[in-house]
Design an enzyme around this catalytic site. Sequence first.
Site, short mmCIF file in Angstrom:
data_model
loop_
_atom_site.label_atom_id
_atom_site.label_comp_id
_atom_site.label_asym_id
_atom_site.label_seq_id
_atom_site.Cartn_x
_atom_site.Cartn_y
_atom_site.Cartn_z
CG HIS A 1 63.23 6.44 38.80
ND1 HIS A 1 63.72 6.48 37.51
CD2 HIS A 1 62.18 5.58 38.77
CE1 HIS A 1 63.00 5.67 36.74
NE2 HIS A 1 62.05 5.11 37.48
CE1 TYR B 1 62.91 1.98 35.49
CE2 TYR B 1 62.57 0.07 34.07
CZ TYR B 1 62.28 0.77 35.23
OH TYR B 1 61.36 0.28 36.11
#
Length: 640
Positions: free
Chosen positions: A324, A412
Amino acid sequence: MPFTGLVSRDRVWVKIHSQFERGVLSVSTMTPVSDPSSYSSLSKCATKHLNLIYHVDFDRHVLKGKVALTVEVLEDKFTSMTLDSKDLTIFKVSANGQAAQFALGAKHKSKGSPLEITLPFELSRGQHVIVEIEYETSPSATALQWLTPAQTAGKKHPYLFSQCQATHCRTMVPCQDSPSVKHTYYAQVSVPRELVALMSALHDGQEPDPSDSSRVIYRFRQPVPMPSYLIAIVVGALESREIGPRSRVWSEKEYIEKAAFEFSETETMLKTAESLAGPYVWGQYDVLVLPPSFPYGGMENPCLTFVTPTVLAGDRSLAGVIAHEISHSWTGNLVTNKTWEHFWLNEGHTVYIERMIARCMESEQLRQFKGIGGWKELQESVKQFGANNVLTNLVPNLHEVDTDEAFSLVPYEKGYALLYHLEELMGGPEVFMGFVKSYIQMFAYGSVTTEEWKKYLFTYFKDKVDILNKVDWNGWMHTPGMPPVKPQYDTTMADACTALCQRWVKAKDEDLASFTEADVKKFNSPQLIEFMALLLQEEPLPLSHVKKMQEVYQLNNVKNAEVRFRWLRICVKAHWEEAVPQALKMATEQGRMKFSRPLYKEVYNFSKYSDEAVKTFKEHRGTLHPVTAMLVAKDLKIDG
């Protein structure tokens, strides 16, 4: 033009600079900027470079600072400007070496105080001015956490780290604290000589401090333009190990070997990300493992990703955190949301690239499985905020909203769900990743709004506009709650988790003997986490079931923090009193918000132990990061 390769850092910078001058200035000025989270004059001027000098004072918990901002003027008859500041003591301001008048405006609870500067001369559009400010931070600066030796792993030396995202940079440097402004920076940091300083930049040497022989000055340079929230500093008794040709891992020596093992696949991940998104332009990619009070899983500070020590599970199962943060090198750091209302552009695309990395390194099934898990976390997030709460909009209105209070998994996972939905409509992962790569090239070194992103999407897929026009854009972007479309993910890896969860939910006492260790033997860590997440969505299990689960699966022995935190929540929900001290122990021995907030809340909701949760929090409040402490206090209904 895309980069052709990384030859030498200086030549890279020439390429960056020419691209920056050619393309992005027009992109950045496409829409007039108004940032509800900033006081600074964004339409009047733009910071191009920061030169920072810091003296780190561990006794007083302050940074004594001097900053020189190189500012480009965007309008004629320019005589004054406003910068963001919060809890700073300003001693002196000058412009091109001449004294300048300054005043601090009234303090706003989250935005801080506007720093109004009046120049001793008039400037025209296109001119530059160097504004120099001497100042000092406050011991309560929200960007900084000062740790006593007792709060570190080594117990000998103090430690300092920063966390500027979203709007805390203004507590450590007066600046245009808006992601719409990007600048390079140079820094000199004076620290006690037994400690090491690192920043979100390339190392540029070190030397003894000429004014104090017990101190050393570390120098840093960041030649790639970046927003203020990515300025980061850490000072502590740090060591490093090489983990790749452009990567080192840094931590206190107590964590270093474990960390070097955990992050050994970093270079493979970087190469995979480059194959998807284009060249990595930041030169170095180091990882810093912080002390336990770091409030997030990771923070994508350029050249130096910050990560929580809770990822050190010893099984490399939490590579997702690094995937990420690596992905942010493109989406977030290179292409940045113009204001925090467009935060999903940073996070949705980053989750998309992170899961594409999983697809390349593992399998498409794993990417699908992660999509299912993400949808579940989105459901939980929406439930916590309330399905009608406008903060669950993909593009929320942040006027008079504290960005810390707005923070959630919505940008997200709702962002990812939208991109996955578009991927399905546009022709699959290869086709859609082609768009993401092109979007990165188009807006590199700039900041972007949702409107600009959408316009580019329609331009890129010009032959599929009829399909794009059928998307419920208002439902996705500006409507609270769950998205208008639920993606149909491949459930192969999730089916076993769902089946086992349902066996436990439906089991009567006489069925408990049928459960054995073999049930979870073939599960990998993500599947074990998914099994727990599914149980948490159900009504609490009877205590007899939870005790049996511990007996056959030995979950108390699992070290993986993601598994442990969910397991303890299951136990407390079932009112297993023996689990309460364990849950409070996990909530206090690390400070990652993802874990601490739900654990405190779970114990607080067990009415017999509500007071215990409050008491424990009050005893440990001083060890928590200021943002974490503020949010847990809110959860436990304690005064701010």
